[in-house]
Design an enzyme around this catalytic site. Structure first.
Site, PDB file in Angstrom:
ATOM      1  N   THR A  14       0.833  -1.213   0.000  1.00  0.00           N
ATOM      2  CA  THR A  14       0.000   0.000   0.000  1.00  0.00           C
ATOM      3  C   THR A  14       0.863   1.258   0.000  1.00  0.00           C
ATOM      4  O   THR A  14       0.461   2.280  -0.558  1.00  0.00           O
ATOM      5  CB  THR A  14      -0.978   0.039   1.201  1.00  0.00           C
ATOM      6  OG1 THR A  14      -0.235   0.102   2.406  1.00  0.00           O
ATOM      7  CG2 THR A  14      -1.892  -1.165   1.200  1.00  0.00           C
ATOM      8  N   ASN A  15       2.033   1.198   0.599  1.00  0.00           N
ATOM      9  CA  ASN A  15       2.927   2.363   0.546  1.00  0.00           C
ATOM     10  C   ASN A  15       3.488   2.556  -0.863  1.00  0.00           C
ATOM     11  O   ASN A  15       3.638   3.685  -1.322  1.00  0.00           O
ATOM     12  CB  ASN A  15       4.054   2.234   1.576  1.00  0.00           C
ATOM     13  CG  ASN A  15       3.591   2.655   2.958  1.00  0.00           C
ATOM     14  OD1 ASN A  15       3.408   3.838   3.225  1.00  0.00           O
ATOM     15  ND2 ASN A  15       3.371   1.674   3.822  1.00  0.00           N
ATOM     16  N   LEU A  95      18.930  -5.001   5.995  1.00  0.00           N
ATOM     17  CA  LEU A  95      20.102  -4.950   5.107  1.00  0.00           C
ATOM     18  C   LEU A  95      21.365  -4.875   5.953  1.00  0.00           C
ATOM     19  O   LEU A  95      21.366  -4.280   7.034  1.00  0.00           O
ATOM     20  CB  LEU A  95      19.989  -3.728   4.184  1.00  0.00           C
ATOM     21  CG  LEU A  95      18.806  -3.805   3.197  1.00  0.00           C
ATOM     22  CD1 LEU A  95      18.522  -2.434   2.581  1.00  0.00           C
ATOM     23  CD2 LEU A  95      19.077  -4.841   2.112  1.00  0.00           C
ATOM     24  N   ASN A 109      13.395   4.587   4.741  1.00  0.00           N
ATOM     25  CA  ASN A 109      12.509   3.539   5.251  1.00  0.00           C
ATOM     26  C   ASN A 109      11.296   4.184   5.892  1.00  0.00           C
ATOM     27  O   ASN A 109      11.407   5.254   6.486  1.00  0.00           O
ATOM     28  CB  ASN A 109      13.239   2.692   6.299  1.00  0.00           C
ATOM     29  CG  ASN A 109      12.371   1.579   6.869  1.00  0.00           C
ATOM     30  OD1 ASN A 109      11.711   0.856   6.119  1.00  0.00           O
ATOM     31  ND2 ASN A 109      12.344   1.441   8.182  1.00  0.00           N
ATOM     32  N   HIS A 111       8.519   3.549   8.804  1.00  0.00           N
ATOM     33  CA  HIS A 111       8.282   2.705   9.983  1.00  0.00           C
ATOM     34  C   HIS A 111       6.986   3.166  10.662  1.00  0.00           C
ATOM     35  O   HIS A 111       6.786   4.367  10.859  1.00  0.00           O
ATOM     36  CB  HIS A 111       9.460   2.800  10.956  1.00  0.00           C
ATOM     37  CG  HIS A 111       9.286   1.904  12.137  1.00  0.00           C
ATOM     38  ND1 HIS A 111       9.498   0.545  12.073  1.00  0.00           N
ATOM     39  CD2 HIS A 111       8.840   2.164  13.396  1.00  0.00           C
ATOM     40  CE1 HIS A 111       9.212   0.011  13.245  1.00  0.00           C
ATOM     41  NE2 HIS A 111       8.812   0.970  14.065  1.00  0.00           N
ATOM     42  N   ALA A 181      -0.947   8.814   8.202  1.00  0.00           N
ATOM     43  CA  ALA A 181       0.468   9.169   8.287  1.00  0.00           C
ATOM     44  C   ALA A 181       1.308   8.588   7.142  1.00  0.00           C
ATOM     45  O   ALA A 181       1.852   9.326   6.326  1.00  0.00           O
ATOM     46  CB  ALA A 181       1.041   8.727   9.642  1.00  0.00           C
ATOM     47  N   GLU A 182       1.384   7.257   7.043  1.00  0.00           N
ATOM     48  CA  GLU A 182       2.355   6.652   6.116  1.00  0.00           C
ATOM     49  C   GLU A 182       2.171   7.091   4.668  1.00  0.00           C
ATOM     50  O   GLU A 182       3.128   7.499   4.006  1.00  0.00           O
ATOM     51  CB  GLU A 182       2.269   5.127   6.191  1.00  0.00           C
ATOM     52  CG  GLU A 182       2.666   4.575   7.548  1.00  0.00           C
ATOM     53  CD  GLU A 182       2.716   3.055   7.555  1.00  0.00           C
ATOM     54  OE1 GLU A 182       3.277   2.464   6.634  1.00  0.00           O
ATOM     55  OE2 GLU A 182       2.187   2.465   8.510  1.00  0.00           O
TER      56      GLU A 182
HETATM   57  C1  GAR Z   1       3.691  -0.664   6.658  1.00  0.00           C
HETATM   58  O1  GAR Z   1       2.868  -0.373   7.749  1.00  0.00           O
HETATM   59  C2  GAR Z   1       5.128  -0.273   6.966  1.00  0.00           C
HETATM   60  O2  GAR Z   1       5.237   0.906   7.710  1.00  0.00           O
HETATM   61  C3  GAR Z   1       5.583  -1.453   7.757  1.00  0.00           C
HETATM   62  O3  GAR Z   1       5.045  -2.564   7.081  1.00  0.00           O
HETATM   63  C4  GAR Z   1       3.806  -2.179   6.464  1.00  0.00           C
HETATM   64  C5  GAR Z   1       3.866  -2.552   5.001  1.00  0.00           C
HETATM   65  O4  GAR Z   1       2.619  -2.326   4.375  1.00  0.00           O
HETATM   66  N1  GAR Z   1       7.023  -1.507   7.843  1.00  0.00           N
HETATM   67  C6  GAR Z   1       7.664  -1.927   8.933  1.00  0.00           C
HETATM   68  O5  GAR Z   1       7.112  -2.354   9.911  1.00  0.00           O
HETATM   69  C7  GAR Z   1       9.177  -1.822   8.838  1.00  0.00           C
HETATM   70  N2  GAR Z   1       9.776  -2.015  10.126  1.00  0.00           N
HETATM   71  P1  GAR Z   1       2.501  -2.176   2.802  1.00  0.00           P
HETATM   72  O6  GAR Z   1       3.191  -3.382   2.162  1.00  0.00           O
HETATM   73  O7  GAR Z   1       1.003  -2.188   2.568  1.00  0.00           O
HETATM   74  O8  GAR Z   1       3.143  -0.877   2.397  1.00  0.00           O
END
Ligand code: GAR
Length: 202
Positions: A14-15, A95, A109, A111, A181-182
């Protein structure tokens, strides 16, 4: 010339979709998503890349044989696609310090918490939200940061707070953090970094 970004994913993407949508809306004028790499076969993020006409490639650590061989394959792809900046968007493999040291200020990244809370090794995906709910904090959020050798320890680029509400489950909270947020922070942060790279200020 626009800065070429590779987005590394492991799951739903989704990101990645937020980045693709932002690019389509003209919100990342300094950058271009040139490659998507998944470390999981069949990740839905690859379908999103395909629909957007972006090359999507799967690299499995198991098939490479070791972390070093996996990262060598990644480096070869970054060179082949002339990648300038790497975005970890739900990429759930850490990594190595050797890899991150080769790309200072060039790996971002996302988070799903307000770093330094609920971050570091073992804190990923729903686990982050489970930990926030278990601790009883009333505010959480998301952070975009540069990646260095310390998991979730690199320089913070942007953060956004999100309220935790009565009755939240990890799933409900995860969705709210993504929506509020993300998906907003990551495209903005990528544009900021791409613009700085273009200007030669980083
Ligand atoms: C997201 O919430 C991202 O912030 C998290 O995984 C999810 C991926 O969702 N990442 C972490 O936890 C990294 N430590 P997505 O595949 O739908 O973008």
């Amino acid at each position: 010339m626009s800065v070429r970004a590779a987005v590394l994913v492991s799951g739903g993407g989704t990101n990645l979709q937020a980045l693709i949508d932002a690019q389509a809306a003209g919100a990342i004028p300094s950058g271009e998503i040139a490659l998507v790499v998944s470390n999981r076969a069949g990740a839905y993020a690859l379908e999103r890349a395909k629909r957007a006409g972006i090359p999507g490639i799967t690299v499995l650590k198991g098939e490479c044989g070791s972390q070093a061989a996996f990262e060598e394959r990644l480096e070869a792809l970054l060179a082949e696609y002339r990648i300038d900046v790497i975005v970890l968007a739900g990429f759930l493999t850490i990594l190595s310090a050797e890899f991150t040291a080769r790309h200072p200020g060039r790996i971002l990244n996302i988070h799903p918490s307000l770093i330094p809370s609920f971050c570091g090794e073992g804190f990923y995906g729903l686990r982050v939200h489970e930990a926030a709910l278990a601790r009883g904090v009333k505010v959480t959020g998301a952070t975009v940061h540069f990646v260095n050798e310390i998991p979730d320890g690199g320089e913070i680029i942007a953060q956004k707070a999100v309220d935790i509400l009565p009755g939240d489950t990890p799933e409900i909270l995860q969705r709210r953090v993504m929506e509020q947020a993300e998906w907003i922070l990551l495209p903005r942060a990528l544009e900021t970094v791409c613009a700085s790279i273009q200007e030669g200020t980083v």
